[in-house]
Design an enzyme around this catalytic site. Structure first.
Site, PDB file in Angstrom:
ATOM      1  CE1 TYR A  49      24.300  34.005  44.213  1.00 19.97           C
ATOM      2  CE2 TYR A  49      25.373  35.851  45.280  1.00 19.97           C
ATOM      3  CZ  TYR A  49      25.046  35.160  44.138  1.00 19.97           C
ATOM      4  OH  TYR A  49      25.486  35.629  42.920  1.00 19.97           O
ATOM      5  CB  SER A 145      22.266  38.434  36.466  1.00 23.07           C
ATOM      6  OG  SER A 145      23.450  37.683  36.641  1.00 23.07           O
ATOM      7  N   PRO A 195      35.163  36.342  38.383  1.00 23.07           N
ATOM      8  CG  PRO A 195      35.966  38.168  39.614  1.00 23.07           C
ATOM      9  CD  PRO A 195      34.793  37.228  39.513  1.00 23.07           C
ATOM     10  CB  VAL A 238      35.045  33.413  52.996  1.00 22.18           C
ATOM     11  CG1 VAL A 238      33.665  33.525  52.360  1.00 22.18           C
ATOM     12  CG2 VAL A 238      35.683  32.067  52.641  1.00 22.18           C
TER      13      VAL A 238
END
Ligand code: A2P
Length: 271
Positions: A49, A145, A195, A238
């Protein structure tokens, strides 16, 4: 009060984590500060990221004791060997400015550039290295993951140790039933990334009708759905208000509505 999840090896994981995929430097710092102020104690990042340093700085600047915050990061998906795994963990710890991570995940069973490639041997090498780093105290929990049951079984066969967590793309209409059932049967905590389907299901009218019954937003319904299904949501935002909103999800969805939401498989494409 949301209850922690507990891994089979006894580690408590706070029930909603802040996702940071696609959170840019600067925005990510603010998001983590706001999240910690709002009461989050679980932050999810990844080497890939490019924002681990923001996560670490925000945690330090919050002055909340490090041991009270659960931090996850991930081994890049193309790194499938012992030397690379050790080097990347060391780099992530440096970026985060921390001596250990609470959860370290193999980011994916194959490189993003070669989705579906059989990397069983490499995953076993990475997994063994992670278990060694866990025994040295650099990692508290080890997990994976984007792994399917067929990716997980070889890790168990080679080491006798099951991942504590499998973090997968999971939301209303995309519940990966084979993988979630396997994880449930084997005591693996399922974490739900995206999600909210990265925002793709938030303007869905059907979901808005259900959400209304709980005086909730669609985002809150989607996050509560994960919790009601026994998966641990990692909503990304954010935006200060949304970050706060995404933690106010302590409500029970009726069995009828759960069954209805379970039946919305594929909803992401019905826009
Ligand atoms: P933003 O970061 O501007 O708030 P996911 O967690 O499934 O990846 O979804 C993330 C996307 O959903 C981002 O675009 C994020 O935008 C948006 N988002 C997150 N929380 C909310 C919310 N409570 N209401 C509306 N949009 C949200």
């Amino acid at each position: 009060m949301l209850k922690d999840f507990v891994t089979y090896d006894g580690f408590a994981i706070p029930a909603v984590g802040l996702g940071t995929w696609q959170s840019k430097i600067g925005d990510c710092y603010n998001a983590v500060r706001w999240a910690l102020d709002a009461g989050y104690r679980h932050i999810d990042t990844a080497y890939d990221y490019g924002n681990e340093s923001d996560v670490g700085r925000a945690i330090r600047d919050s002055r909340i004791p490090r041991e009270q915050i659960f931090v996850t990061t991930k081994l890049p998906s193309h790194v499938k060997d012992e030397v690379g795994a050790k080097a990347h963990l060391a780099q992530s710890l440096h970026n985060l400015g921390t001596e250990y991570v609470d959860l370290y995940l193999i980011h994916a069973p194959w490189p993003w550039s070669d989705v579906g490639k059989d990397c069983t041997e490499g995953n076993i090498a990475a997994w063994k290295t992670m278990l060694e780093m866990q025994s040295r105290g650099l990692i508290r929990c080890c997990g994976v993951s984007n792994f399917l049951p067929s990716d997980i079984r070889p890790l168990l066969a080679a080491t006798g140790t099951m991942p504590a967590v499998n973090q997968i793309r999971y939301f209303v209409g995309n519940t990966q039933r084979e993988t979630t059932s396997f994880c449930e049967e084997n005591g693996i905590v399922v974490e739900a990334y995206s999600p909210l389907a990265t925002g793709n299901i938030l303007d869905n009218r059907v979901l808005a009708e259900v959400a209304e019954r709980y005086n909730a937003t669609v985002a809150q319904l989607c996050i509560a759905y994960c919790l009601n299904k026994g998966t641990l949501p990692l909503p990304k935002s954010v935006n200060k208000e949304r970050i706060e909103q995404n933690l106010a999800v302590d409500f029970v969805i009726s069995p009828e509505d759960i069954a209805y939401l379970d039946g919305l498989e594929g909803i992401e494409s019905h826009r």
